[in-house]
Write an enzyme that holds these catalytic residues in place. Structure first.
Site, PDB file in Angstrom:
ATOM      1  NE  ARG A 268       8.796  -5.913   3.066  1.00 19.18           N
ATOM      2  CZ  ARG A 268       7.908  -6.102   2.098  1.00 19.18           C
ATOM      3  NH1 ARG A 268       7.207  -7.214   2.066  1.00 19.18           N
ATOM      4  NH2 ARG A 268       7.730  -5.196   1.180  1.00 19.18           N
TER       5      ARG A 268
ATOM      6  CG  HIS B 137       4.969  -8.116   4.858  1.00 25.16           C
ATOM      7  ND1 HIS B 137       4.819  -6.789   5.213  1.00 25.16           N
ATOM      8  CD2 HIS B 137       6.000  -8.581   5.610  1.00 25.16           C
ATOM      9  CE1 HIS B 137       5.721  -6.466   6.121  1.00 25.16           C
ATOM     10  NE2 HIS B 137       6.458  -7.550   6.379  1.00 25.16           N
TER      11      HIS B 137
ATOM     12  CG  HIS C 129       0.330  -7.590  -0.131  1.00 25.26           C
ATOM     13  ND1 HIS C 129       1.389  -7.736   0.732  1.00 25.26           N
ATOM     14  CD2 HIS C 129       0.623  -6.525  -0.909  1.00 25.26           C
ATOM     15  CE1 HIS C 129       2.286  -6.786   0.484  1.00 25.26           C
ATOM     16  NE2 HIS C 129       1.839  -6.045  -0.509  1.00 25.26           N
TER      17      HIS C 129
ATOM     18  CG  HIS D  48       2.612  -3.478   8.017  1.00 20.48           C
ATOM     19  ND1 HIS D  48       2.952  -2.293   7.404  1.00 20.48           N
ATOM     20  CD2 HIS D  48       2.892  -4.457   7.106  1.00 20.48           C
ATOM     21  CE1 HIS D  48       3.417  -2.537   6.187  1.00 20.48           C
ATOM     22  NE2 HIS D  48       3.391  -3.854   5.983  1.00 20.48           N
TER      23      HIS D  48
ATOM     24  CG  HIS E 132       3.068  -5.787  -5.612  1.00 19.69           C
ATOM     25  ND1 HIS E 132       2.507  -6.926  -5.090  1.00 19.69           N
ATOM     26  CD2 HIS E 132       3.338  -4.988  -4.543  1.00 19.69           C
ATOM     27  CE1 HIS E 132       2.435  -6.819  -3.769  1.00 19.69           C
ATOM     28  NE2 HIS E 132       2.944  -5.645  -3.415  1.00 19.69           N
TER      29      HIS E 132
ATOM     30  CG  ASP F  43       0.967  -5.877   4.391  1.00 22.15           C
ATOM     31  OD1 ASP F  43       1.082  -4.789   3.796  1.00 22.15           O
ATOM     32  OD2 ASP F  43       1.913  -6.422   4.996  1.00 22.15           O
TER      33      ASP F  43
ATOM     34  CG  HIS G 280       0.603   0.170   5.359  1.00 21.26           C
ATOM     35  ND1 HIS G 280      -0.089  -0.879   5.900  1.00 21.26           N
ATOM     36  CD2 HIS G 280       1.351  -0.359   4.359  1.00 21.26           C
ATOM     37  CE1 HIS G 280       0.212  -2.005   5.272  1.00 21.26           C
ATOM     38  NE2 HIS G 280       1.085  -1.706   4.328  1.00 21.26           N
TER      39      HIS G 280
ATOM     40  CG  ASP H 262       2.434  -2.080  -2.943  1.00 19.85           C
ATOM     41  OD1 ASP H 262       1.430  -2.703  -2.584  1.00 19.85           O
ATOM     42  OD2 ASP H 262       3.578  -2.574  -2.941  1.00 19.85           O
TER      43      ASP H 262
ATOM     44  CG  ASP I 215       6.156  -2.627   4.313  1.00 23.70           C
ATOM     45  OD1 ASP I 215       6.236  -3.833   4.006  1.00 23.70           O
ATOM     46  OD2 ASP I 215       5.178  -1.923   4.035  1.00 23.70           O
TER      47      ASP I 215
ATOM     48  CD1 TRP J  76      -2.692  -1.570   2.084  1.00 24.18           C
ATOM     49  CD2 TRP J  76      -3.128  -0.822   0.041  1.00 24.18           C
ATOM     50  NE1 TRP J  76      -3.866  -2.140   1.666  1.00 24.18           N
ATOM     51  CE2 TRP J  76      -4.165  -1.692   0.417  1.00 24.18           C
ATOM     52  CE3 TRP J  76      -3.198  -0.221  -1.219  1.00 24.18           C
ATOM     53  CZ2 TRP J  76      -5.250  -1.984  -0.413  1.00 24.18           C
ATOM     54  CZ3 TRP J  76      -4.269  -0.516  -2.047  1.00 24.18           C
ATOM     55  CH2 TRP J  76      -5.281  -1.381  -1.646  1.00 24.18           C
TER      56      TRP J  76
END
Length: 295
Positions: A73, A85, A151, A141, A174, A145, A31, A178, A70, A26
């Protein structure tokens, strides 16, 4: 359809992050918008609980940590969390879309099991406050997602492998879901853009477009057990995944690959993105309320 391993997917996502700084699920702005919507609906006791847990008494207490997972990770310490995610739906869009937990959740976990596991940590009074705060950041989060259709899809690594153009720039499918399409609605990528968009979505939930739908969004919210949470999350993922067939890839990969998507495609996608941001924000509020009630 070939299964994408967690290691392979992490490598692809890491490469994408290097090419597209700031792109995340996103995007940070999306988010943050979800978090602000949630902030507008949580009970007073929920606000107090999470402000204390997160160590932030400002109005931004949810938005300020909404994208933390995010960043985490991509650290050595947080690399294990990359599979959390998403869920890799092994379906066949646009002919058929579906989510099956046993089929689609990898051995290293997925967004469905992560929501359940981290919720359990928040509720465990034996855990340190730091561990529970980290779990809260994850839950905030991952609730966002799971509302992003790509996702909840395996094809071409959730669309990361589908090259497209947006406003004359080379990117991938993607990434535009996002960030580019959400930002085309909110008007920017800043915290202020997120807050303004969330205000509009909040009005739509309270008295506008989404008023008649909102109650149905949270009918299955439960933190009674891990299995209940997983069942709830599978329902959310299934809703998101359905948009892969109806909107994201309605004409198949060939309809979008190597195409410019900032025109008619974006116009069709915008209502779906707005709905999913509003829906997951409202769900996050009621989910956090349920956590505090259980705690």
């Amino acid at each position: 359809m070939a299964r994408t391993s967690s290691t392979t997917r992490l490598a692809v996502l890491s490469a994408s992050a290097l090419l597209l700084p700031g792109v995340a699920a996103w995007g940070a702005m999306g988010h943050e918008a979800i978090a602000y919507v949630a902030s507008n609906f949580v009970a007073t006791g929920t606000k107090t609980y999470f402000q204390d847990l997160l160590g932030d008494t400002s109005a931004d207490y949810l938005a300020s940590v909404a994208s933390w997972a995010d960043s985490y990770r991509y650290t050595s310490a947080g690399a294990f969390s990359a599979p959390f995610h998403y869920i890799d739906a092994q379906d066949n869009p646009p002919s058929s879309c579906s989510v099956d937990l046993d089929r689609d959740c990898g051995d290293d976990g997925c967004v469905v099991t992560a929501l359940a596991n981290y919720t359990t940590i928040i509720l465990d009074s034996g855990k340190t406050k730091a561990a529970r705060a980290m779990a809260a950041k994850m839950v905030i989060h991952f609730t966002g997602d799971i509302g992003q259709p790509l996702h909840c899809e395996n094809l071409e690594t959730g669309g990361n492998g589908i090259d497209v153009s947006y406003d004359g720039e080379d990117t991938n499918l993607h990434a535009i879901w996002d960030s580019d399409i959400p930002e085309s609605i909110s008007g920017g990528s800043t915290l202020a853009s997120a807050k303004s968009w969330a205000t509009s979505l909040t009005t739509a939930i309270k008295s506008g477009t989404y008023k008649s739908q909102a109650a149905s969004w949270v009918e299955d919210v439960s933190v009674s057990s891990k299995s209940d949470i997983e069942a709830m999350a599978v329902e959310w993922a299934t809703e998101s995944n359905a948009y892969v067939c109806s909107t994201v890839l309605v004409g198949g990969v060939s309809a979008v690959e190597d195409k410019e998507l900032d025109g008619a495609y974006t116009t069709k996608a915008q209502p779906v993105v707005s709905l999913q941001i509003a829906k997951q924000g409202y769900r996050l509020a009621k989910y956090l309320d349920a956590i505090v009630a259980a705690a």
